[in-house]
Design a protein around this motif. Structure first.
Motif, PDB file in Angstrom:
ATOM      1  N   MET A 178      -1.968  31.470 -11.719  1.00 31.39           N
ATOM      2  CA  MET A 178      -2.852  32.721 -11.976  1.00 31.39           C
ATOM      3  C   MET A 178      -4.295  32.422 -12.030  1.00 31.39           C
ATOM      4  O   MET A 178      -5.198  32.893 -11.806  1.00 31.39           O
ATOM      5  CB  MET A 178      -2.350  33.158 -13.268  1.00 31.39           C
ATOM      6  CG  MET A 178      -3.102  34.746 -13.445  1.00 31.39           C
ATOM      7  SD  MET A 178      -2.765  35.939 -12.142  1.00 31.39           S
ATOM      8  CE  MET A 178      -0.704  36.098 -12.658  1.00 31.39           C
ATOM      9  N   THR A 179      -4.551  30.990 -12.428  1.00 34.25           N
ATOM     10  CA  THR A 179      -5.908  30.402 -12.682  1.00 34.25           C
ATOM     11  C   THR A 179      -6.344  30.202 -11.243  1.00 34.25           C
ATOM     12  O   THR A 179      -7.563  30.605 -11.211  1.00 34.25           O
ATOM     13  CB  THR A 179      -5.787  28.782 -13.349  1.00 34.25           C
ATOM     14  OG1 THR A 179      -5.121  29.029 -14.634  1.00 34.25           O
ATOM     15  CG2 THR A 179      -7.075  28.370 -13.474  1.00 34.25           C
ATOM     16  N   ARG A 180      -5.679  30.024 -10.237  1.00 38.15           N
ATOM     17  CA  ARG A 180      -6.134  29.658  -9.035  1.00 38.15           C
ATOM     18  C   ARG A 180      -6.633  31.153  -8.438  1.00 38.15           C
ATOM     19  O   ARG A 180      -7.581  31.437  -7.756  1.00 38.15           O
ATOM     20  CB  ARG A 180      -5.084  29.231  -8.060  1.00 38.15           C
ATOM     21  CG  ARG A 180      -4.934  27.787  -8.310  1.00 38.15           C
ATOM     22  CD  ARG A 180      -4.175  26.902  -7.091  1.00 38.15           C
ATOM     23  NE  ARG A 180      -2.871  27.668  -6.642  1.00 38.15           N
ATOM     24  CZ  ARG A 180      -1.660  27.341  -7.209  1.00 38.15           C
ATOM     25  NH1 ARG A 180      -1.628  26.418  -8.041  1.00 38.15           N
ATOM     26  NH2 ARG A 180      -0.631  27.988  -6.632  1.00 38.15           N
ATOM     27  N   VAL A 181      -5.969  32.192  -8.669  1.00 38.93           N
ATOM     28  CA  VAL A 181      -6.014  33.493  -8.472  1.00 38.93           C
ATOM     29  C   VAL A 181      -7.560  33.942  -8.965  1.00 38.93           C
ATOM     30  O   VAL A 181      -8.080  34.606  -8.164  1.00 38.93           O
ATOM     31  CB  VAL A 181      -5.010  34.450  -8.882  1.00 38.93           C
ATOM     32  CG1 VAL A 181      -5.475  36.131  -8.660  1.00 38.93           C
ATOM     33  CG2 VAL A 181      -3.737  34.335  -8.312  1.00 38.93           C
ATOM     34  N   LEU A 182      -7.545  33.860 -10.289  1.00 40.09           N
ATOM     35  CA  LEU A 182      -8.680  34.060 -10.767  1.00 40.09           C
ATOM     36  C   LEU A 182     -10.087  33.452 -10.243  1.00 40.09           C
ATOM     37  O   LEU A 182     -11.179  33.787 -10.275  1.00 40.09           O
ATOM     38  CB  LEU A 182      -8.702  33.837 -12.335  1.00 40.09           C
ATOM     39  CG  LEU A 182      -7.744  34.869 -13.027  1.00 40.09           C
ATOM     40  CD1 LEU A 182      -7.492  34.328 -14.422  1.00 40.09           C
ATOM     41  CD2 LEU A 182      -7.693  36.254 -13.092  1.00 40.09           C
ATOM     42  N   ALA A 183      -9.654  32.254 -10.136  1.00 39.25           N
ATOM     43  CA  ALA A 183     -10.753  31.457  -9.381  1.00 39.25           C
ATOM     44  C   ALA A 183     -11.334  31.781  -7.989  1.00 39.25           C
ATOM     45  O   ALA A 183     -12.392  32.073  -7.629  1.00 39.25           O
ATOM     46  CB  ALA A 183     -10.526  29.973  -9.096  1.00 39.25           C
ATOM     47  N   GLU A 184     -10.381  32.427  -7.086  1.00 41.34           N
ATOM     48  CA  GLU A 184     -10.531  33.091  -5.946  1.00 41.34           C
ATOM     49  C   GLU A 184     -11.429  34.215  -6.140  1.00 41.34           C
ATOM     50  O   GLU A 184     -12.383  34.412  -5.426  1.00 41.34           O
ATOM     51  CB  GLU A 184      -9.398  33.237  -5.273  1.00 41.34           C
ATOM     52  CG  GLU A 184      -8.621  32.257  -4.754  1.00 41.34           C
ATOM     53  CD  GLU A 184      -7.080  32.273  -3.968  1.00 41.34           C
ATOM     54  OE1 GLU A 184      -6.993  33.709  -3.391  1.00 41.34           O
ATOM     55  OE2 GLU A 184      -6.313  31.598  -3.792  1.00 41.34           O
ATOM     56  N   LEU A 185     -11.064  35.172  -7.192  1.00 41.34           N
ATOM     57  CA  LEU A 185     -11.865  36.301  -7.319  1.00 41.34           C
ATOM     58  C   LEU A 185     -13.267  36.099  -7.836  1.00 41.34           C
ATOM     59  O   LEU A 185     -14.091  36.512  -7.435  1.00 41.34           O
ATOM     60  CB  LEU A 185     -11.176  37.204  -8.515  1.00 41.34           C
ATOM     61  CG  LEU A 185      -9.626  37.813  -8.192  1.00 41.34           C
ATOM     62  CD1 LEU A 185      -9.293  38.435  -9.362  1.00 41.34           C
ATOM     63  CD2 LEU A 185      -9.840  38.577  -6.945  1.00 41.34           C
ATOM     64  N   ALA A 186     -13.419  34.853  -8.670  1.00 35.88           N
ATOM     65  CA  ALA A 186     -14.624  34.421  -9.078  1.00 35.88           C
ATOM     66  C   ALA A 186     -15.757  33.900  -8.035  1.00 35.88           C
ATOM     67  O   ALA A 186     -16.752  34.067  -8.309  1.00 35.88           O
ATOM     68  CB  ALA A 186     -14.657  33.470 -10.246  1.00 35.88           C
ATOM     69  N   SER A 187     -14.809  33.389  -6.966  1.00 37.38           N
ATOM     70  CA  SER A 187     -15.645  32.681  -5.701  1.00 37.38           C
ATOM     71  C   SER A 187     -16.488  33.727  -4.907  1.00 37.38           C
ATOM     72  O   SER A 187     -17.159  33.292  -4.209  1.00 37.38           O
ATOM     73  CB  SER A 187     -14.682  32.042  -5.091  1.00 37.38           C
ATOM     74  OG  SER A 187     -13.765  32.479  -4.226  1.00 37.38           O
ATOM     75  N   ARG A 188     -16.059  35.117  -5.110  1.00 38.41           N
ATOM     76  CA  ARG A 188     -16.736  35.855  -4.446  1.00 38.41           C
ATOM     77  C   ARG A 188     -17.438  37.035  -5.139  1.00 38.41           C
ATOM     78  O   ARG A 188     -16.813  37.064  -6.452  1.00 38.41           O
ATOM     79  CB  ARG A 188     -15.645  36.666  -3.400  1.00 38.41           C
ATOM     80  CG  ARG A 188     -14.480  37.374  -4.087  1.00 38.41           C
ATOM     81  CD  ARG A 188     -13.367  37.858  -3.419  1.00 38.41           C
ATOM     82  NE  ARG A 188     -12.318  36.992  -2.979  1.00 38.41           N
ATOM     83  CZ  ARG A 188     -11.409  37.194  -2.417  1.00 38.41           C
ATOM     84  NH1 ARG A 188     -10.953  38.283  -2.044  1.00 38.41           N
ATOM     85  NH2 ARG A 188     -10.427  35.894  -2.065  1.00 38.41           N
TER      86      ARG A 188
END
Length: 522
Positions: A178-188
C-alpha cells in the motif's frame, strides 16, 4: 480456578480504563445512558500523589459532571467494574461516590444503579426541555447490543487476546504494497480532491467491474455504487429499499443479527436453517409467504459466522425457488476471494439473469479495513436510488481512498496480496485446528473451513455465554459468542484464525478450554 492467575495460561495484563460509564460487557441493559463511551481516557488515580485516591476520583468525576461531559440521567458503570477500571478497592470507591452524593452530583436508585442527578440540583442550567437521556431514549437508530459495544471497546484494550475478531491481523495487511500504491499516486499530479460523482470514482468503478468479472459477475460501472465499506451498503439498502415493518429472510445464525442497521429501519428478521451445504431452501417459499418477506440476505461463500460454503446445487436451487416467488436476494460477498483450498462456486450474482440479486463486496477483509471501500452491484435504477441516499448521508467515500483502491486493483497488487494472504491464513488455520484437536476434543466439535476467517465451535453442553464472555475477559481473552448471531444460542463460539498471532493462539486456546472445562468458571 483463579481466572487472574497464571493457571489460565494467559498472563493478566494491566488494563487501563476505557469506559468508566457503561463499560460492563455483561449484557446488562444500559438504562437511559447512551451506548457510546463517555470516558475514553486512560486515567487512574495516582498512588504517588499527596491527594488521597478517593479525592482524586471524586474530583475527576465532578469535573466531568460540571463540564457537561456526563449529563444528567447518565448511568455510571457498576461498582465492581469501576473498581477494576480505576484500580482501587471498593471502600475507596464508595468514599468517592459518597462525596459526590453529598454534593448532590449523583444519586443511587434502587434497581437502577448510580446516575448523575438533574442539572438543576447542582447548577443553574435549565432542564425544561429534558436531559440528554430523554433524547437518547427517543433516537430512531438502535444502539449496538451491549456485548457488541463491549467487544468494540475491548478490542483496543492492550493485552487481550482477540480470539473472534473478524479482520486480518496488522501483520497480514499489505503495508509495504500500500505504501507503493500511495507513492505511485504521489508521483503524479493528483486531481483536485473534490467530491466524487454520486456513484463513486469512475476509475474505481471500472476497476471493480474488471475484478468482478474474474468472479463471473458481469457488471458495468453504471451498475456499481462505491460505499464506505460493505456495512454502509447494508445501511443504504435498509433505508432506501425496504418499507418499515417488512421482513428479511436470512440464515440462522447470521452476522446480520449482530448489527442493528435493519432493525433501526423497522425491519424484522426470520431465520432459515443451515446445514453443511448452506441455507436450507425447502422452507423458503413457505416462509416467504408466511412472513411476506421483502428480501433474502445470504452469505453463500465462507459464511459468517459458521464458515459454511453453499454448494453449487444449493445455489442453483436457491435461485430457482426465489425466482419462482419473485424474491429479491441480497448477497454478501465479503469473503468470496478468501478461499484457502479451492475457489467457491460462482456467486449468486453471476447466476442472475433477471436483475434480482444485489451483490455486496469490500476490500476490508482482504486488503485494508482502514480504506473503508466497498461496493454494491445491482440494476441501474436500484443503484441510482441507493446513490441518492448515500449523497444525503456522507456525500461520498474519501476521494483519496477511492484513488488508492483503484490503483490497488488495476496495478496487480490485489492478486499478489491475495496469494500471500491465503498462504498465511492456511498456516494459521492449521495451527488452530491442531490446538483444537489437542485441547477441545472432549469439549466441542467443529469443521475445518475451506476459506474465510472462522471456525464455528459447537460446545457439547450449553453454557451461559455472557458469563463465559466475562470469565474469558478476566483471563485476558476476547470472545465472539454465538448469541451475537442467534439470540437463543448457548452452545457456540466464533473463533477466528485471522487476527490472533500464532503465539497468542498457542496461549489463548488452552486457556479458553480450561475455562470451559471447569463449570464453576461459567
Amino acid at each position: 480456578m483463579n481466572l487472574n492467575s497464571s493457571r489460565s495460561g494467559v498472563p493478566q495484563a494491566h488494563t487501563p480504563p476505557q469506559n468508566i460509564v457503561n463499560s460492563a460487557p455483561s449484557g446488562v441493559p444500559l438504562g437511559n445512558a447512551p451506548p457510546a463511551a463517555y470516558f475514553q481516557e486512560d486515567w487512574r488515580p495516582d498512588p504517588a500523589s499527596p491527594l488521597p485516591l478517593h479525592v482524586q476520583i471524586s474530583s475527576c468525576f465532578s469535573a466531568r459532571i460540571s463540564s457537561g461531559a456526563w449529563p444528567a440521567g447518565m448511568k455510571l458503570a457498576p461498582q465492581r467494574e469501576l473498581c477494576r477500571l480505576l484500580g482501587v478497592n471498593r471502600s475507596t470507591l464508595m468514599t468517592a461516590l459518597g462525596t459526590l452524593a453529598g454534593q448532590g452530583l449523583i444519586e443511587g436508585r434502587r434497581g437502577g444503579g448510580t446516575r448523575v442527578t438533574a442539572a438543576d440540583n447542582h447548577s443553574n442550567n435549565s432542564t425544561a426541555h429534558g436531559s440528554w437521556s430523554d433524547y437518547l431514549e427517543e433516537g430512531t437508530h438502535y444502539p449496538n447490543l451491549p456485548a457488541v459495544q463491549a467487544i468494540n471497546r475491548l478490542e483496543f484494550e492492550p493485552g487481550l487476546i482477540r480470539l473472534g475478531t473478524g479482520e486480518p491481523a496488522p501483520e497480514l495487511l499489505p503495508g509495504e504494497a500500500m505504501t507503493r500504491v500511495l507513492a505511485e499516486l504521489a508521483s503524479r499530479p493528483l486531481p483536485p480532491l473534490a467530491y466524487e460523482e454520486p456513484l463513486g470514482n469512475a476509475g474505481l468503478r471500472s476497476a471493480v467491474s474488471r475484478q468482478l468479472l474474474k468472479q463471473g459477475i458481469q457488471a458495468e460501472p453504471g451498475s456499481i455504487l462505491i460505499t464506505s465499506g460493505a456495512l454502509q451498503g447494508l445501511q443504504l439498502i435498509a433505508l432506501g429499499l425496504l418499507p418499515r415493518s417488512s421482513t428479511i429472510l436470512l440464515e440462522r445464525p447470521s452476522y446480520l443479527y449482530s448489527i442493528h442497521a435493519f432493525q433501526s429501519a423497522g425491519i424484522k428478521f426470520s431465520g432459515l436453517q443451515v446445514d453443511e451445504s448452506g441455507m436450507v431452501v425447502s422452507r423458503l417459499a413457505a416462509e416467504t409467504l408466511r412472513t411476506r418477506a421483502a428480501m433474502l440476505y445470504t452469505i453463500p461463500s465462507f459464511h459468517n459466522p459458521t464458515g459454511i460454503v453453499m454448494d453449487e446445487t444449493r445455489r442453483q436451487e436457491l435461485m430457482a425457488v426465489s425466482g419462482g416467488i419473485g424474491l429479491p436476494i441480497l448477497e454478501d460477498g465479503a469473503y468470496q476471494e478468501l478461499w484457502l483450498d479451492a475457489p467457491p462456486p460462482l456467486p449468486l450474482k453471476a447466476l442472475d439473469r433477471e436483475g434480482r440479486v444485489l451483490h455486496l463486496g469490500t476490500l476490508s477483509k482482504a486488503a485494508s479495513p482502514g480504506l473503508r471501500i466497498g461496493w454494491i452491484v445491482g440494476p441501474e435504477p436500484v443503484i441510482r436510488r441507493l446513490a441518492d441516499i448515500k449523497m444525503q448521508t456522507d456525500y461520498g467515500a474519501s476521494s483519496l481512498s477511492q484513488m488508492a483502491a483503484a490503483r490497488w486493483l488495476d496495478g496487480g497488487y490485489h492478486e499478489e496480496h491475495l496469494a500471500l494472504l491465503r498462504s498465511r491464513l492456511r498456516e494459521r488455520r492449521a495451527l488452530m485446528l491442531q490446538l483444537l484437536d489437542a485441547h477441545f476434543s472432549g469439549l466441542a466439535t467443529w469443521s475445518a473451513p475451506a476459506g474465510g476467517f472462522y471456525i464455528w465451535l459447537s460446545l457439547h453442553r450449553p453454557l451461559p455465554l455472557r458469563r463465559l464472555f466475562e470469565s474469558a475477559r478476566r483471563a485476558g481473552l476476547l470472545l465472539n459468542t454465538g448469541d451475537l448471531y442467534d439470540r437463543g444460542d448457548s452452545r457456540h463460539l466464533r473463533l477466528s484464525y485471522a487476527y490472533a498471532s500464532p503465539d497468542e493462539l498457542q496461549r489463548g486456546l488452552p486457556a479458553l478450554a480450561a475455562i470451559i472445562r471447569e463449570p464453576v468458571n461459567v
